[in-house]
Design a protein around this motif. Structure first.
Motif, short mmCIF file in Angstrom:
data_model
loop_
_atom_site.label_atom_id
_atom_site.label_comp_id
_atom_site.label_asym_id
_atom_site.label_seq_id
_atom_site.Cartn_x
_atom_site.Cartn_y
_atom_site.Cartn_z
N ALA A 117 -37.47 17.67 8.90
CA ALA A 117 -38.05 18.23 7.68
C ALA A 117 -37.64 19.69 7.54
O ALA A 117 -37.47 20.39 8.55
N PRO A 118 -37.46 20.18 6.31
CA PRO A 118 -37.10 21.59 6.12
C PRO A 118 -38.15 22.51 6.71
O PRO A 118 -39.35 22.23 6.64
N THR A 119 -37.69 23.59 7.26
CA THR A 119 -38.62 24.58 7.79
C THR A 119 -39.28 25.33 6.64
O THR A 119 -38.82 25.27 5.49
N ARG A 120 -40.32 26.08 6.95
CA ARG A 120 -41.00 26.87 5.94
C ARG A 120 -40.02 27.87 5.30
O ARG A 120 -40.02 28.05 4.08
N ARG A 121 -39.20 28.47 6.14
CA ARG A 121 -38.23 29.44 5.62
C ARG A 121 -37.23 28.76 4.69
O ARG A 121 -36.87 29.33 3.65
N GLU A 122 -36.79 27.57 5.06
CA GLU A 122 -35.84 26.84 4.21
C GLU A 122 -36.48 26.44 2.88
O GLU A 122 -35.83 26.50 1.83
N ARG A 123 -37.76 26.05 2.94
CA ARG A 123 -38.46 25.70 1.69
C ARG A 123 -38.62 26.91 0.79
O ARG A 123 -38.47 26.83 -0.43
N GLN A 124 -38.92 28.06 1.39
CA GLN A 124 -39.07 29.30 0.61
C GLN A 124 -37.74 29.70 -0.02
O GLN A 124 -37.70 30.13 -1.17
N ARG A 125 -36.67 29.55 0.74
CA ARG A 125 -35.35 29.89 0.21
C ARG A 125 -35.00 28.98 -0.96
O ARG A 125 -34.53 29.44 -2.01
N ALA A 126 -35.22 27.67 -0.79
CA ALA A 126 -34.92 26.71 -1.85
C ALA A 126 -35.74 27.02 -3.11
O ALA A 126 -35.24 26.93 -4.24
N ALA A 127 -37.01 27.39 -2.91
CA ALA A 127 -37.87 27.71 -4.05
C ALA A 127 -37.37 28.95 -4.78
O ALA A 127 -37.39 29.03 -6.01
N THR A 128 -36.89 29.94 -4.02
CA THR A 128 -36.36 31.16 -4.63
C THR A 128 -35.08 30.87 -5.40
O THR A 128 -34.87 31.41 -6.50
N GLU A 143 -36.10 29.37 -8.58
CA GLU A 143 -36.69 30.39 -9.46
C GLU A 143 -35.61 31.25 -10.10
O GLU A 143 -35.69 31.57 -11.30
N ILE A 144 -34.60 31.61 -9.34
CA ILE A 144 -33.50 32.41 -9.90
C ILE A 144 -32.83 31.65 -11.05
O ILE A 144 -32.56 32.22 -12.11
N LYS A 145 -32.58 30.37 -10.85
CA LYS A 145 -31.93 29.57 -11.90
C LYS A 145 -32.84 29.43 -13.12
O LYS A 145 -32.37 29.52 -14.26
N LEU A 193 -30.42 39.49 -4.66
CA LEU A 193 -29.97 38.20 -5.19
C LEU A 193 -28.74 37.68 -4.45
O LEU A 193 -28.49 36.47 -4.41
N TYR A 194 -27.98 38.60 -3.88
CA TYR A 194 -26.76 38.19 -3.18
C TYR A 194 -27.05 37.44 -1.88
O TYR A 194 -26.14 36.87 -1.28
N ARG A 195 -28.32 37.43 -1.47
CA ARG A 195 -28.69 36.61 -0.31
C ARG A 195 -28.78 35.13 -0.69
O ARG A 195 -28.80 34.26 0.19
N TYR A 196 -28.81 34.87 -2.01
CA TYR A 196 -28.97 33.49 -2.48
C TYR A 196 -27.74 32.97 -3.22
O TYR A 196 -27.45 31.77 -3.20
N PHE A 197 -27.03 33.88 -3.88
CA PHE A 197 -25.80 33.52 -4.58
C PHE A 197 -24.74 34.58 -4.28
O PHE A 197 -25.03 35.78 -4.32
N ALA A 198 -23.53 34.14 -3.98
CA ALA A 198 -22.47 35.08 -3.61
C ALA A 198 -22.20 36.09 -4.71
O ALA A 198 -21.91 37.25 -4.44
N ASP A 199 -22.29 35.64 -5.96
CA ASP A 199 -22.08 36.52 -7.11
C ASP A 199 -22.54 35.78 -8.36
O ASP A 199 -23.06 34.66 -8.29
N ARG A 200 -22.39 36.42 -9.51
CA ARG A 200 -22.83 35.81 -10.76
C ARG A 200 -22.09 34.51 -11.03
O ARG A 200 -22.67 33.55 -11.55
N GLU A 233 -23.54 26.80 -10.59
CA GLU A 233 -24.66 25.88 -10.39
C GLU A 233 -25.35 25.54 -11.71
O GLU A 233 -25.72 24.39 -11.96
N LEU A 234 -25.52 26.54 -12.57
CA LEU A 234 -26.17 26.30 -13.85
C LEU A 234 -25.34 25.35 -14.72
O LEU A 234 -25.89 24.45 -15.38
N ILE A 235 -24.04 25.55 -14.74
CA ILE A 235 -23.16 24.69 -15.53
C ILE A 235 -23.16 23.27 -14.98
O ILE A 235 -23.26 22.29 -15.74
N THR A 236 -23.07 23.14 -13.66
CA THR A 236 -23.09 21.82 -13.04
C THR A 236 -24.37 21.08 -13.37
O THR A 236 -24.34 19.90 -13.75
N GLU A 237 -25.51 21.76 -13.25
CA GLU A 237 -26.78 21.11 -13.52
C GLU A 237 -26.94 20.78 -15.00
O GLU A 237 -27.53 19.74 -15.35
#
Length: 236
Positions: A4-15, A18-20, A51-58, A64-68
């Motif tokens: 199961a995902p760790t708490r940290r992994e769940r928090q990262r996924a939630a962030t 949220e960014i998207k 934000l660069y901790r979650y996405f390499a750049d804009r 990801e937004l286009i794909t989704e």
């Protein structure tokens, strides 16, 4: 069995989600798909470098937004198509076209993101996730032509002259059509999509608002029927 995902992994996924979500919200609010990291960070109470901790750049975020967005459009179109009898090709075409238009009217910024003017400075990864998602979404239309050919109801299109370049494009880009859908019908399929897309753009961006809702709906259905007749798709 995966852990199961760790708490940290769940928090990262939630962030990440949220960014998207914030990026999409800014697109709706600003009426543009050209969002900036600084605006997203401000909305979230973060610093832009965070934000660069979650996405390499804009561009990574936009990818990801286009794909989704393509996947969401593809699901809506496929779901609408499957509500009709598999042998009712004309009914499925109307359902597909209506779902395409309804999604664009409901999500004009996302529609613009994937099927409007390119975002300034953005370059999609070659043969990356956006390409695969676009093929899946737009492939819903080719399935109609394949099914019509399998049933023996795909008629000759109104325009039957096809250039060698168009025939080569059909063979290279849509091998799934095989020998079932000839080049002239592939060309007609592209013309049908161009007709649907053109009407949808005019409608989604307010160019038909001078009409009553009833007149606009009737024009849309008649436009789809005209496109189907020109493409050789039975409408009755």
């Amino acid at each position: 069995m995966t852990d199961a995902p760790t708490r940290r992994e769940r928090q990262r996924a939630a962030t990440v989600e949220e960014i998207k979500d914030v990026a999409r919200g800014l697109m709706r609010k600003q009426g543009t798909v050209d969002v900036r990291f600084t605006d997203i960070a401000k909305e979230m109470g973060m610093t832009p470098p965070a934000l660069y901790r979650y996405f390499a750049d804009r561009d990574a975020l936009l990818t990801e937004l286009i794909t989704e967005a393509y996947r969401e459009l593809g699901r809506e179109v496929a779901d609408a198509r499957e509500q009709r009898d598999p042998d009712d090709i004309g009914g499925r075409w109307i359902a597909v076209g209506t779902a395409y238009r309804n999604w664009a009217r409901r999500e004009p910024e996302q529609f613009a993101l994937i099927l409007g003017m390119p975002v300034p400075g953005y370059v999609a990864p070659e043969d990356g996730p956006t390409t695969d998602a676009a093929k899946d979404a737009m492939g819903q239309l080719s399935l109609l032509f394949i099914r019509a050919a399998e049933l023996g109801v795909l008629q000759e299109p109104l325009v039957r002259e096809v250039s060698d370049e168009m025939a080569a494009c059909a063979a290279e880009k849509h091998p799934e059509l095989g020998g079932l859908v000839p080049p002239e019908s592939f060309q007609a399929m592209m013309q049908a999509w161009a007709t649907l897309h053109g009407f949808t753009c005019l409608d989604a961006y307010g160019q038909f608002h001078w009409m009553t809702d009833e007149a606009r709906e009737a024009l849309f259905v008649s436009t789809l029927r005209a496109a189907a007749l020109a493409a050789g798709i039975p409408t009755d």
